[in-house]
Design a protein around this motif. Structure first.
Motif, PDB file in Angstrom:
ATOM      1  N   TYR A 130       0.879  -1.161   0.004  1.00 58.14           N
ATOM      2  CA  TYR A 130       0.064  -0.427  -0.451  1.00 58.14           C
ATOM      3  C   TYR A 130       0.995   1.530  -0.133  1.00 58.14           C
ATOM      4  O   TYR A 130       0.625   2.548  -0.511  1.00 58.14           O
ATOM      5  CB  TYR A 130      -0.821   0.355   1.326  1.00 58.14           C
ATOM      6  CG  TYR A 130      -1.926  -0.885   1.179  1.00 58.14           C
ATOM      7  CD1 TYR A 130      -2.910  -0.354  -0.021  1.00 58.14           C
ATOM      8  CD2 TYR A 130      -2.054  -1.979   1.187  1.00 58.14           C
ATOM      9  CE1 TYR A 130      -4.667  -0.998   0.382  1.00 58.14           C
ATOM     10  CE2 TYR A 130      -3.308  -3.119   0.816  1.00 58.14           C
ATOM     11  CZ  TYR A 130      -4.423  -2.533   0.556  1.00 58.14           C
ATOM     12  OH  TYR A 130      -5.443  -3.170  -0.044  1.00 58.14           O
ATOM     13  N   VAL A 179      -6.567  -5.698   5.415  1.00 51.91           N
ATOM     14  CA  VAL A 179      -6.624  -4.749   6.207  1.00 51.91           C
ATOM     15  C   VAL A 179      -5.790  -4.500   6.917  1.00 51.91           C
ATOM     16  O   VAL A 179      -4.837  -4.014   7.172  1.00 51.91           O
ATOM     17  CB  VAL A 179      -8.439  -5.809   7.152  1.00 51.91           C
ATOM     18  CG1 VAL A 179      -7.847  -4.631   8.700  1.00 51.91           C
ATOM     19  CG2 VAL A 179      -9.108  -5.511   6.115  1.00 51.91           C
ATOM     20  N   ALA A 180      -5.383  -5.575   7.155  1.00 54.98           N
ATOM     21  CA  ALA A 180      -3.234  -5.519   8.373  1.00 54.98           C
ATOM     22  C   ALA A 180      -2.381  -4.440   7.755  1.00 54.98           C
ATOM     23  O   ALA A 180      -2.694  -3.941   8.157  1.00 54.98           O
ATOM     24  CB  ALA A 180      -3.442  -6.825   9.016  1.00 54.98           C
ATOM     25  N   ALA A 188      -4.316  -1.181   6.827  1.00 51.28           N
ATOM     26  CA  ALA A 188      -3.594  -0.090   8.508  1.00 51.28           C
ATOM     27  C   ALA A 188      -2.593  -0.200   8.896  1.00 51.28           C
ATOM     28  O   ALA A 188      -2.471   1.107   9.390  1.00 51.28           O
ATOM     29  CB  ALA A 188      -5.177  -1.027   9.300  1.00 51.28           C
ATOM     30  N   ILE A 232      -7.337   4.860   4.748  1.00 50.45           N
ATOM     31  CA  ILE A 232      -8.355   4.237   5.881  1.00 50.45           C
ATOM     32  C   ILE A 232      -8.962   3.222   5.115  1.00 50.45           C
ATOM     33  O   ILE A 232      -9.073   2.988   3.914  1.00 50.45           O
ATOM     34  CB  ILE A 232      -9.403   5.635   5.511  1.00 50.45           C
ATOM     35  CG1 ILE A 232      -9.070   7.432   5.712  1.00 50.45           C
ATOM     36  CG2 ILE A 232     -10.568   5.602   5.733  1.00 50.45           C
ATOM     37  CD1 ILE A 232      -9.623   7.826   5.314  1.00 50.45           C
ATOM     38  N   THR A 233      -9.030   2.175   6.469  1.00 57.52           N
ATOM     39  CA  THR A 233      -9.223   1.205   5.150  1.00 57.52           C
ATOM     40  C   THR A 233     -10.196   0.401   5.797  1.00 57.52           C
ATOM     41  O   THR A 233     -11.462   0.329   6.492  1.00 57.52           O
ATOM     42  CB  THR A 233      -8.128   0.025   6.509  1.00 57.52           C
ATOM     43  OG1 THR A 233      -6.834   0.673   6.214  1.00 57.52           O
ATOM     44  CG2 THR A 233      -8.484  -1.476   5.848  1.00 57.52           C
ATOM     45  N   THR A 244     -10.167  -7.680  13.087  1.00 58.43           N
ATOM     46  CA  THR A 244      -8.804  -6.680  12.248  1.00 58.43           C
ATOM     47  C   THR A 244      -9.017  -5.203  12.646  1.00 58.43           C
ATOM     48  O   THR A 244     -10.197  -4.414  13.140  1.00 58.43           O
ATOM     49  CB  THR A 244      -9.735  -6.829  10.786  1.00 58.43           C
ATOM     50  OG1 THR A 244     -10.498  -6.244  10.668  1.00 58.43           O
ATOM     51  CG2 THR A 244      -9.513  -8.085   9.968  1.00 58.43           C
ATOM     52  N   PRO A 245      -7.846  -4.288  12.552  1.00 61.05           N
ATOM     53  CA  PRO A 245      -7.799  -3.138  12.511  1.00 61.05           C
ATOM     54  C   PRO A 245      -8.622  -2.403  11.587  1.00 61.05           C
ATOM     55  O   PRO A 245      -7.814  -0.863  10.977  1.00 61.05           O
ATOM     56  CB  PRO A 245      -6.003  -2.712  12.317  1.00 61.05           C
ATOM     57  CG  PRO A 245      -6.021  -4.006  11.122  1.00 61.05           C
ATOM     58  CD  PRO A 245      -6.908  -5.387  11.686  1.00 61.05           C
ATOM     59  N   ALA A 246      -9.083  -2.507  10.958  1.00 59.52           N
ATOM     60  CA  ALA A 246     -10.387  -1.987   9.343  1.00 59.52           C
ATOM     61  C   ALA A 246     -10.705  -0.656  10.667  1.00 59.52           C
ATOM     62  O   ALA A 246     -10.810  -0.594  11.894  1.00 59.52           O
ATOM     63  CB  ALA A 246     -11.570  -3.111   8.928  1.00 59.52           C
ATOM     64  N   THR A 247     -10.757   0.318   9.561  1.00 63.06           N
ATOM     65  CA  THR A 247     -11.378   1.668  10.232  1.00 63.06           C
ATOM     66  C   THR A 247     -12.770   1.252  10.187  1.00 63.06           C
ATOM     67  O   THR A 247     -13.455   2.066  10.987  1.00 63.06           O
ATOM     68  CB  THR A 247     -10.795   3.037   9.224  1.00 63.06           C
ATOM     69  OG1 THR A 247      -9.534   3.091   9.096  1.00 63.06           O
ATOM     70  CG2 THR A 247     -11.222   4.595   9.333  1.00 63.06           C
ATOM     71  N   ARG A 291     -12.239  11.263   8.889  1.00 64.65           N
ATOM     72  CA  ARG A 291     -10.729  11.140   9.482  1.00 64.65           C
ATOM     73  C   ARG A 291      -9.683  13.253   9.380  1.00 64.65           C
ATOM     74  O   ARG A 291      -9.256  13.114  10.119  1.00 64.65           O
ATOM     75  CB  ARG A 291      -9.699  10.478   8.165  1.00 64.65           C
ATOM     76  CG  ARG A 291      -8.374  10.689   8.498  1.00 64.65           C
ATOM     77  CD  ARG A 291      -7.591   9.663   7.960  1.00 64.65           C
ATOM     78  NE  ARG A 291      -7.481   8.557   8.470  1.00 64.65           N
ATOM     79  CZ  ARG A 291      -6.386   7.468   8.068  1.00 64.65           C
ATOM     80  NH1 ARG A 291      -6.121   7.700   7.293  1.00 64.65           N
ATOM     81  NH2 ARG A 291      -7.010   6.865   9.014  1.00 64.65           N
TER      82      ARG A 291
END
Length: 224
Positions: A150, A174-175, A178, A183-184, A196-199, A220
């Motif tokens: 990313y 997602v990991a 993020a 912004i996931t 998961t650390p999704a937004t 955000r």
């Protein structure tokens, strides 16, 4: 409300834009079976979203007597054959949202751990110019969940990753997004994303609009 479009939208491919996971699973089972091994659904689920070269080690542990490059090439070719035979299996709402973002002049990138030849097959089947940058598993040193894919995509687009929205369907993806700082948006397909650390989690892209994506960027900015 003020409209603030993201600097870019970054798209995972398998399981997010196109539902190719069943194609990969069929190819995996065939490969392991050809060496006399057994490949279960649970085995396949473990690899969803993983890099192909990292996955190759798992196949070798299941008796596949090939080197990593040969495993990646064999699996990719079998999935490409299925795409040619059965067509492009769009995920609900993905084509519509991707096209709407393009019409709104939002830069987009494809960030996939499939190899470039596979990505090119999918891109060729999209009836409009879909992506300004393409990052594939054979173009990065570190596969997802590492943030490199990313970060490379944002760099190629010349944008700040913190101003980008990423769409992903797997915990690994997602990991990655993020960790990079995007912004996931987690869009579950065959694996849950609740831990998961999704937004944010969206149950589907069906019916989602450019305004929905813009709201994420605005949120955000407001919290910064």
């Amino acid at each position: 409300m003020t409209t603030r479009l993201p600097a870019a939208v970054l798209w995972d491919m398998d399981g997010t834009i196109v539902d190719t996971e069943p194609y990969w699973m069929a190819a995996e089972e065939e490969l392991v079976g050809s060496f006399g091994g057994t490949w279960t659904h649970e085995d396949a689920m473990r690899l969803v979203g993983s890099g192909l070269w990292e996955s190759a080690r798992i196949f070798q542990e299941h008796g596949v007597d090939l080197d990593a490059d040969a495993i990646v090439a064999w699996l990719t070719e079998r999935v490409r054959e299925q795409l040619n035979e059965f067509g492009l299996p769009w995920r609900p709402g993905a084509r519509e949202l991707l096209e709407a973002l393009r019409e709104a002049s939002v830069p987009t990138a494809l960030v996939t751990m499939s190899v470039r030849s596979m990505a090119d097959d999918v891109i060729a089947a999209i009836p409009f110019h879909a992506f300004d940058a393409i990052v594939t598993g054979d173009s990065v040193d570190n596969a997802k969940p590492h943030p490199e894919p990313y970060l490379v995509a944002a760099a190629e687009l010349g944008v700040d990753i913190a101003d980008c929205v990423a769409f992903e369907d797997s915990p690994t993806g997602v990991a990655s997004a993020a960790a990079a700082g995007a912004i996931t948006v987690g869009v579950p397909n065959i694996l849950p994303l609740d831990e998961t650390p999704a937004t944010v989690l969206w149950s589907s892209l069906d019916g989602r609009t450019v305004a929905d994506v813009a709201a994420l960027a605005l949120s955000r900015k407001a919290s910064a």
